[in-house]
Design a protein around this motif. Structure first.
Motif, PDB file in Angstrom:
ATOM      1  N   ASP A  77       6.163  10.157   5.863  1.00 46.85           N
ATOM      2  CA  ASP A  77       5.893  11.428   6.026  1.00 46.85           C
ATOM      3  C   ASP A  77       5.824  11.776   7.583  1.00 46.85           C
ATOM      4  O   ASP A  77       6.333  12.859   8.211  1.00 46.85           O
ATOM      5  N   THR A  78       5.110  10.748   8.241  1.00 48.83           N
ATOM      6  CA  THR A  78       4.828  10.919   9.904  1.00 48.83           C
ATOM      7  C   THR A  78       6.199  10.714  10.475  1.00 48.83           C
ATOM      8  O   THR A  78       6.609  11.671  11.407  1.00 48.83           O
ATOM      9  N   ASP A  83       0.933  -1.141   0.133  1.00 54.52           N
ATOM     10  CA  ASP A  83       0.107  -0.109   0.006  1.00 54.52           C
ATOM     11  C   ASP A  83       0.970   1.176  -0.093  1.00 54.52           C
ATOM     12  O   ASP A  83       1.291   1.731   1.020  1.00 54.52           O
ATOM     13  N   PRO A 120       0.486   4.284  -0.810  1.00 55.07           N
ATOM     14  CA  PRO A 120       0.168   5.839  -0.061  1.00 55.07           C
ATOM     15  C   PRO A 120       0.307   5.378   1.532  1.00 55.07           C
ATOM     16  O   PRO A 120       0.828   6.545   2.174  1.00 55.07           O
ATOM     17  N   LYS A 121      -0.078   4.485   1.883  1.00 50.72           N
ATOM     18  CA  LYS A 121       0.107   4.225   3.460  1.00 50.72           C
ATOM     19  C   LYS A 121       1.580   4.385   4.012  1.00 50.72           C
ATOM     20  O   LYS A 121       1.976   4.840   4.724  1.00 50.72           O
ATOM     21  N   GLN A 122       2.510   3.461   2.956  1.00 52.96           N
ATOM     22  CA  GLN A 122       4.027   3.584   3.233  1.00 52.96           C
ATOM     23  C   GLN A 122       4.350   4.989   3.259  1.00 52.96           C
ATOM     24  O   GLN A 122       5.143   5.465   4.121  1.00 52.96           O
ATOM     25  N   ASN A 168       2.667   7.728   3.711  1.00 49.40           N
ATOM     26  CA  ASN A 168       2.123   8.328   5.160  1.00 49.40           C
ATOM     27  C   ASN A 168       3.037   8.228   6.224  1.00 49.40           C
ATOM     28  O   ASN A 168       3.187   9.004   7.155  1.00 49.40           O
ATOM     29  N   LYS A 169       3.596   6.909   6.388  1.00 50.30           N
ATOM     30  CA  LYS A 169       4.287   6.429   7.414  1.00 50.30           C
ATOM     31  C   LYS A 169       5.722   7.204   7.501  1.00 50.30           C
ATOM     32  O   LYS A 169       6.054   7.810   8.374  1.00 50.30           O
TER      33      LYS A 169
END
Length: 174
Positions: free
Chosen positions: A119-120, A110, A112-114, A116-117
């Motif tokens: 980015d966080t 995923d 986008p999820k990776q 986002n991680k």
């Protein structure tokens, strides 16, 4: 997971190179088959033309034998090529399976999820850097204040020593 994907992509690249060679061989086989079919069609046309020109039994027999020989040659060549193609397909079945496995792995990620991680994580690191910078600035301010206080204490001590020495000298002079 990153290392596993990299390894799978490396394997896939190696196998794709092999597959490219198989495709090249298949193309050559297809070209050869097309050429033989054209030769066969040409022979059939020649036989048909000969039959139309000379219909004697001996000539017909010769043409039929020629036709049978050419037919057997073409069929043998076709069977050989089909066997080679089937062998190639069997040989590349593991590549097909591994390619499917890599595609499944990629689909399962995923992205986008990776992202986002990541980015966080980057935001957290940036916040930590800001906090450390603020703490360092605060410490530098405290050190400056301590240096000023130390300098004032030194001045007071020097003045007090000077006054004490001056007082002692006055007392001694009296």
């Amino acid at each position: 997971m990153k290392s596993s994907l990299k390894n799978q992509l490396t394997e896939l690249q190696d196998q794709l190179s092999s597959l490219d060679k198989a495709v090249e061989i298949s193309s050559l086989t297809a070209k050869t088959t097309t050429k033989k079919q054209q030769e066969y069609a040409s022979q059939l046309t020649n036989i048909q033309d000969s039959l139309n020109q000379d219909k004697t039994p001996a000539n017909l027999t010769n043409h039929l034998e020629l036709y049978n020989n050419e037919s057997e040659t073409v069929l043998t060549h076709y069977d050989t090529q089909m066997t080679e193609m089937e062998n190639m397909l069997r040989a590349y079945q593991p590549l097909i399976s591994q390619t499917q496995s890599v595609l499944n792995t990629i689909e399962q990620m995923d992205f986008p999820k990776q992202l986002n991680k990541l980015d966080t994580s980057i935001s957290t690191i940036n916040e930590g850097v800001k906090n450390v910078k603020s703490d360092v600035n605060e410490l530098l301010t405290k050190i400056e204040n301590e240096e000023k206080s130390a300098n004032l204490i030194k001045i007071v001590l020097v003045l007090s020593a000077a006054l004490s020495v001056g007082g002692i000298l006055l007392l001694l002079m009296i």
